[in-house]
Motif scaffolding. Structure first.
Motif, PDB file in Angstrom:
ATOM      1  N   VAL A  60       0.409  -0.964   0.122  1.00  0.00           N
ATOM      2  CA  VAL A  60       0.093   0.167  -0.082  1.00  0.00           C
ATOM      3  C   VAL A  60       0.632   1.009  -0.204  1.00  0.00           C
ATOM      4  O   VAL A  60       2.073   0.745   0.916  1.00  0.00           O
ATOM      5  N   TYR A  61       0.741   2.168  -0.636  1.00  0.00           N
ATOM      6  CA  TYR A  61       1.094   3.714  -1.221  1.00  0.00           C
ATOM      7  C   TYR A  61      -0.032   4.438  -0.554  1.00  0.00           C
ATOM      8  O   TYR A  61      -0.964   4.024  -1.361  1.00  0.00           O
ATOM      9  N   TYR A  62       0.472   5.478  -0.839  1.00  0.00           N
ATOM     10  CA  TYR A  62      -0.871   6.569   0.548  1.00  0.00           C
ATOM     11  C   TYR A  62      -0.105   7.658  -0.267  1.00  0.00           C
ATOM     12  O   TYR A  62       1.242   8.636  -0.219  1.00  0.00           O
ATOM     13  N   ASP A  63      -0.997   8.887  -0.376  1.00  0.00           N
ATOM     14  CA  ASP A  63      -1.017   9.836  -1.057  1.00  0.00           C
ATOM     15  C   ASP A  63      -1.821  10.880   0.458  1.00  0.00           C
ATOM     16  O   ASP A  63      -2.315  11.147   0.697  1.00  0.00           O
ATOM     17  N   PRO A  64      -0.697  12.316   0.805  1.00  0.00           N
ATOM     18  CA  PRO A  64      -0.046  12.097   1.896  1.00  0.00           C
ATOM     19  C   PRO A  64      -1.378  13.474   1.139  1.00  0.00           C
ATOM     20  O   PRO A  64      -2.468  14.600   2.467  1.00  0.00           O
ATOM     21  N   GLN A  65      -1.736  14.469   0.297  1.00  0.00           N
ATOM     22  CA  GLN A  65      -2.529  15.245  -0.347  1.00  0.00           C
ATOM     23  C   GLN A  65      -3.510  14.824  -0.116  1.00  0.00           C
ATOM     24  O   GLN A  65      -5.076  16.420   0.370  1.00  0.00           O
ATOM     25  N   THR A  66      -4.223  13.609  -0.654  1.00  0.00           N
ATOM     26  CA  THR A  66      -5.462  13.719  -1.520  1.00  0.00           C
ATOM     27  C   THR A  66      -6.136  13.114  -0.135  1.00  0.00           C
ATOM     28  O   THR A  66      -7.312  12.166   0.026  1.00  0.00           O
ATOM     29  N   GLY A  67      -5.355  11.996   0.656  1.00  0.00           N
ATOM     30  CA  GLY A  67      -5.901  10.307   1.531  1.00  0.00           C
ATOM     31  C   GLY A  67      -6.060   9.171   0.466  1.00  0.00           C
ATOM     32  O   GLY A  67      -6.652   8.334   0.860  1.00  0.00           O
ATOM     33  N   ASN A  68      -5.387   9.163  -1.010  1.00  0.00           N
ATOM     34  CA  ASN A  68      -5.823   8.123  -1.627  1.00  0.00           C
ATOM     35  C   ASN A  68      -4.901   6.939  -1.431  1.00  0.00           C
ATOM     36  O   ASN A  68      -3.855   7.664  -1.070  1.00  0.00           O
ATOM     37  N   ARG A  69      -5.106   6.017  -1.526  1.00  0.00           N
ATOM     38  CA  ARG A  69      -3.968   4.887  -1.606  1.00  0.00           C
ATOM     39  C   ARG A  69      -3.941   4.228  -2.833  1.00  0.00           C
ATOM     40  O   ARG A  69      -5.299   4.420  -3.904  1.00  0.00           O
ATOM     41  N   PHE A  70      -2.790   3.638  -3.205  1.00  0.00           N
ATOM     42  CA  PHE A  70      -2.127   2.918  -4.871  1.00  0.00           C
ATOM     43  C   PHE A  70      -2.097   1.666  -3.821  1.00  0.00           C
ATOM     44  O   PHE A  70      -0.802   1.446  -3.086  1.00  0.00           O
ATOM     45  N   TYR A  71      -2.454   0.243  -5.007  1.00  0.00           N
ATOM     46  CA  TYR A  71      -1.708  -0.763  -4.083  1.00  0.00           C
ATOM     47  C   TYR A  71      -1.195  -1.500  -5.572  1.00  0.00           C
ATOM     48  O   TYR A  71      -1.490  -1.827  -6.548  1.00  0.00           O
TER      49      TYR A  71
END
Length: 74
Positions: A60-71
């Protein structure tokens, strides 16, 4: 056709529509966030799991600006 038959038809038809829509929405839970290239701005997390649907291991990766997660498939 009696009123009871119409009510049953509406109830079961509505449940069928809800079930179909739920399946299509639920089935896309990770699809839009899978890929081989990690988007810019995403930071790695310690979270790793196995997708119960296809058995693939995902990080799991996380975008701190949007809160979206990338798998990302490992």
């Amino acid at each position: 056709m009696g009123i009871a038959a119409v009510i049953n038809l509406l109830i079961y038809g509505g449940l069928l529509i809800i079930a179909l829509l739920s399946w299509f929405i639920w089935n896309k839970r990770y699809r839009r966030n899978h890929g081989t290239d990690i988007p810019k701005g995403y930071v790695v997390t310690d979270e790793v799991f196995i997708d119960p649907v296809n058995g693939k291991k995902l990080k799991v990766y996380y975008d701190p600006q949007t809160g979206n997660r990338f798998y990302h498939e490992i």
